[in-house]
Design a protein around this motif. Structure first.
Motif, mmCIF file in Angstrom:
data_model
loop_
_atom_site.group_PDB
_atom_site.id
_atom_site.type_symbol
_atom_site.label_atom_id
_atom_site.label_comp_id
_atom_site.label_asym_id
_atom_site.label_seq_id
_atom_site.Cartn_x
_atom_site.Cartn_y
_atom_site.Cartn_z
ATOM 1 N N ILE A 237 31.226 46.217 42.447
ATOM 2 C CA ILE A 237 30.446 45.523 41.429
ATOM 3 C C ILE A 237 29.223 44.851 42.059
ATOM 4 N N LEU A 238 28.240 44.633 41.230
ATOM 5 C CA LEU A 238 27.059 43.843 41.556
ATOM 6 C C LEU A 238 27.038 42.621 40.660
ATOM 7 N N GLY A 239 26.685 41.475 41.228
ATOM 8 C CA GLY A 239 26.507 40.270 40.419
ATOM 9 C C GLY A 239 27.588 39.236 40.547
ATOM 10 N N GLN A 240 28.807 39.639 40.917
ATOM 11 C CA GLN A 240 29.931 38.713 41.048
ATOM 12 C C GLN A 240 30.746 39.099 42.273
ATOM 13 N N ASP A 241 31.603 38.156 42.710
ATOM 14 C CA ASP A 241 32.546 38.427 43.788
ATOM 15 C C ASP A 241 33.959 38.230 43.266
ATOM 16 N N TYR A 242 34.818 39.231 43.468
ATOM 17 C CA TYR A 242 36.211 39.117 43.073
ATOM 18 C C TYR A 242 36.952 38.196 44.027
ATOM 19 N N ASP A 243 37.487 37.076 43.508
ATOM 20 C CA ASP A 243 38.407 36.249 44.298
ATOM 21 C C ASP A 243 39.807 36.839 44.275
ATOM 22 N N SER A 244 40.082 37.653 43.266
ATOM 23 C CA SER A 244 41.317 38.427 43.204
ATOM 24 C C SER A 244 40.950 39.782 42.633
ATOM 25 N N TYR A 245 41.924 40.704 42.590
ATOM 26 C CA TYR A 245 41.596 42.071 42.198
ATOM 27 C C TYR A 245 41.080 42.157 40.766
ATOM 28 N N ASN A 246 41.539 41.277 39.896
ATOM 29 C CA ASN A 246 41.164 41.357 38.490
ATOM 30 C C ASN A 246 40.121 40.328 38.068
ATOM 31 N N GLY A 247 39.520 39.609 39.000
ATOM 32 C CA GLY A 247 38.478 38.666 38.595
ATOM 33 C C GLY A 247 38.431 37.446 39.483
ATOM 34 N N GLY A 248 38.435 36.259 38.843
ATOM 35 C CA GLY A 248 38.306 35.021 39.588
ATOM 36 C C GLY A 248 36.884 34.764 40.025
#
Length: 305
Positions: A237-248
């Motif tokens: 993904i571009l724009g965010q960083d996953y703190d966990s596999y499904n989001g965060g």
């Protein structure tokens, strides 16, 4: 028999007994029927799955056969349930990743993605043209950041089930940080005098050589993760960083600004090729991502300009 873009596999382990038999299981996908499909490409190797637990594994791989096997062991593998998700290639669908709708596949030459503000909702899911099993790579893109000083900003992230497998950051002090499943390495700051900064990151496993090029100039060479491999089965993904596999997601780390000309190869490009990419004369189409033929899905308020 039809060929499918296998987007993900869901597995529920048995709940009555012996969940440890699943430890080390491999999901393989491909078109080879011999030996029960065990010659096909690995989507993911699963460390463990608890008693009665469900695991979801993203593949984004094309094939007619899905095989789950426990290599090197002679014992029974009993599962409660297996679900395979995908789209028939003959129906014209592109491979999707976790969090993505059926992606657009577009020539983006001369265009850019605009991330207008801090958020936890705005991002792009990229679908690689082939599984992200990498022993070397070159990742290039143009960035125009619109963030304050002393702020972490995610530039690129690839996350598998257990790890941030490949992430690129602007750090609090302005340095560029590169991480592969743990402690990272640092390169000098981007050029604050330029509205746009063109960056190319290269890495190869055999010697662990890693370089960052900014605006056509090499900023440094580091040794990092010798004999490692980037594993497939994750999400880019571009724009965010996953703190966990499904989001965060954390809005204070989100990307704000513009991104264009993102290309990625499964090899280290030559010096001449990197400089050609910087000048906008891309002669070798990206094996993993190609800006002139990019599969992506927009989430939130990201604009294609």
């Amino acid at each position: 028999m039809s060929t499918f873009n296998v987007t993900k596999v869901k597995i529920t382990n048995r709940g009555c007994c012996c969940p440890e038999r699943f430890n080390g299981a491999e999901i393989r996908i491909g078109n080879i029927p011999e030996d029960g499909g065990t010659q096909n490409t690995i989507c993911v190797k699963i460390e463990s799955l608890g008693r009665g637990k469900e695991g979801e594994y993203v593949c984004g791989m094309v094939g007619r056969y899905v095989t789950i096997t426990i290599p090197g062991r002679i014992e029974y593998l009993t599962l409660c349930e297996v679900k395979v998700y995908g789209n028939n290639v003959s129906e014209g669908y592109a491979v999707t990743q976790l969090g993505a709708d059926v992606p657009s596949k577009t020539n983006l030459t001369g265009r850019h993605f605009l991330f207008p503000k801090e958020s936890i909702t705005d991002y792009i899911v990229l679908t690689p043209a082939q599984p992200m099993r990498l022993n070397s790579f070159t990742l290039c893109m143009n960035l125009a950041l619109n963030v304050s000083e002393n702020r972490e900003t995610i530039l690129f992230t690839y996350r598998t089930l257990y790890y941030d497998a490949l992430t690129l950051w602007q750090e609090l002090n302005g340095n560029v940080g590169f991480y592969m499943s743990g402690e990272g390495i640092m390169f000098p700051n981007l050029d604050k005098c330029n509205t746009w900064n063109h960056i190319c990151l290269t890495w190869e496993s055999e010697h662990g050589s890693c370089e960052l090029w900014v605006n056509g100039r090499r900023t440094g060479t580091k040794l990092y993760r010798k004999n490692s491999t980037v594993q497939p089965g994750g999400t880019v993904i571009l724009g965010q960083d996953y703190d966990s596999y499904n989001g965060g997601f954390d809005e204070k780390q989100s990307f704000v600004g513009k991104i264009k000309d993102l290309n990625m190869w499964n090899k280290v490009l030559s010096l001449r090729s990197i400089r050609s990419v910087f000048r906008g004369k891309v002669k070798q189409k990206g094996d993993i991502f190609d800006w002139s033929d990019l599969s992506y899905s927009i989430k939130g308020n990201v604009k294609l300009v």
